[in-house]
Scaffold this motif. Structure first.
Motif, PDB file in Angstrom:
ATOM      1  N   UNK A 100       3.456 -32.932  -0.932  1.00 18.20           N
ATOM      2  CA  UNK A 100       2.050 -33.449  -2.445  1.00 18.20           C
ATOM      3  C   UNK A 100       1.634 -32.386  -2.533  1.00 18.20           C
ATOM      4  N   UNK A 101       0.897 -31.593  -1.951  1.00 19.57           N
ATOM      5  CA  UNK A 101       0.874 -30.161  -1.695  1.00 19.57           C
ATOM      6  C   UNK A 101       2.266 -29.122  -2.544  1.00 19.57           C
ATOM      7  N   UNK A 102       2.618 -29.361  -0.866  1.00 20.00           N
ATOM      8  CA  UNK A 102       3.788 -28.852  -0.921  1.00 20.00           C
ATOM      9  C   UNK A 102       4.945 -28.477  -2.331  1.00 20.00           C
ATOM     10  N   UNK A 103       5.105 -29.610  -2.895  1.00 24.33           N
ATOM     11  CA  UNK A 103       5.290 -30.149  -3.897  1.00 24.33           C
ATOM     12  C   UNK A 103       5.041 -29.723  -5.141  1.00 24.33           C
ATOM     13  N   UNK A 104       3.770 -29.838  -5.413  1.00 20.26           N
ATOM     14  CA  UNK A 104       3.683 -29.247  -6.630  1.00 20.26           C
ATOM     15  C   UNK A 104       2.930 -27.855  -6.676  1.00 20.26           C
ATOM     16  N   UNK A 105       2.606 -27.032  -6.086  1.00 19.23           N
ATOM     17  CA  UNK A 105       2.903 -25.787  -5.692  1.00 19.23           C
ATOM     18  C   UNK A 105       4.500 -25.026  -6.212  1.00 19.23           C
ATOM     19  N   UNK A 106       5.469 -25.307  -5.708  1.00 19.23           N
ATOM     20  CA  UNK A 106       6.368 -24.913  -5.959  1.00 19.23           C
ATOM     21  C   UNK A 106       6.582 -24.901  -7.378  1.00 19.23           C
ATOM     22  N   UNK A 107       6.261 -26.321  -8.060  1.00 15.74           N
ATOM     23  CA  UNK A 107       7.056 -26.805  -8.968  1.00 15.74           C
ATOM     24  C   UNK A 107       5.834 -26.039 -10.134  1.00 15.74           C
ATOM     25  N   UNK A 108       4.354 -25.437  -9.661  1.00 14.20           N
ATOM     26  CA  UNK A 108       4.083 -24.638 -10.298  1.00 14.20           C
ATOM     27  C   UNK A 108       4.523 -23.244 -10.260  1.00 14.20           C
ATOM     28  N   UNK A 109       4.591 -22.504  -9.512  1.00 18.35           N
ATOM     29  CA  UNK A 109       5.484 -21.735  -9.108  1.00 18.35           C
ATOM     30  C   UNK A 109       6.644 -21.208 -10.325  1.00 18.35           C
ATOM     31  N   UNK A 110       6.933 -22.018 -10.747  1.00 20.55           N
ATOM     32  CA  UNK A 110       8.675 -22.206 -11.553  1.00 20.55           C
ATOM     33  C   UNK A 110       8.053 -22.315 -12.855  1.00 20.55           C
ATOM     34  N   UNK A 111       6.831 -22.435 -13.707  1.00 26.03           N
ATOM     35  CA  UNK A 111       6.785 -22.070 -14.577  1.00 26.03           C
ATOM     36  C   UNK A 111       5.836 -20.920 -15.143  1.00 26.03           C
TER      37      UNK A 111
END
Length: 166
Positions: A100-111
């Motif tokens: 979950x943390x990895x998914x959230x971090x990857x999504x944050x990096x895309x904004x």
């Protein structure tokens, strides 16, 4: 600087480094980048310490410096120059982040960086709208709109995973 001023700077930095590093890590999601951001911030702080030590809220001033260093890093990332032929080998992380943390971090990096900073400060660092506005040097309305845009972008990126991650 004189010895008294140096002592005050060292005392401040010694007491605040863990919190600064945590905030930098939450902003960037990378331990090495967090260390770089904190180092850049405390180096700039040293040069300004005689003046900064007299402000009413030194922590807010330093947190603003850290957030601006993060935003500057995001803006200038495209022209960084590596002085090595190949990237250095990195040791394996001690404990891999949860999925979950990895998914959230990857999504944050895309904004966009500013939306990323607002979301991290608001929800991971538990800062109020007013505090985030002060740190970013913008209005509270801007923080609110950046929060809304950032959350909408995360929802688009994450799709069905939103319920489990956010």
């Amino acid at each position: 600087m004189n010895d008294e001023s140096d002592a005050g700077y060292l005392e401040y930095v010694s007491g605040r480094t863990p919190a600064l590093r945590r905030m930098a890590f939450l902003l960037g999601g990378d331990e090495h980048q967090a260390d770089d951001l904190v180092q850049e911030t405390i180096t700039k702080l040293y040069a300004k310490w005689p003046r900064v030590s007299k402000v009413e809220n030194v922590d807010a001033y330093v947190h603003t410096m850290l957030v601006r260093a993060f935003l500057d890093e995001k803006r200038r990332g495209w022209w960084k120059v590596s002085l090595r032929d190949a990237p250095p080998e990195r040791p394996a992380p001690a404990e891999p982040p949860s999925e979950e943390k990895a998914i959230l971090r990857a999504a944050l990096n895309r904004i966009p960086a500013r939306q990323q900073a607002v979301l991290v400060l608001r929800f991971l660092c538990d800062r109020s709208v007013a505090e985030v506005a002060q740190l970013l040097g913008c209005s509270e309305g801007t923080v609110k709109s950046q929060t809304s845009h950032g959350l909408n972008a995360l929802r688009r990126i994450l799709g069905d995973r939103v319920g489990g991650v956010l």
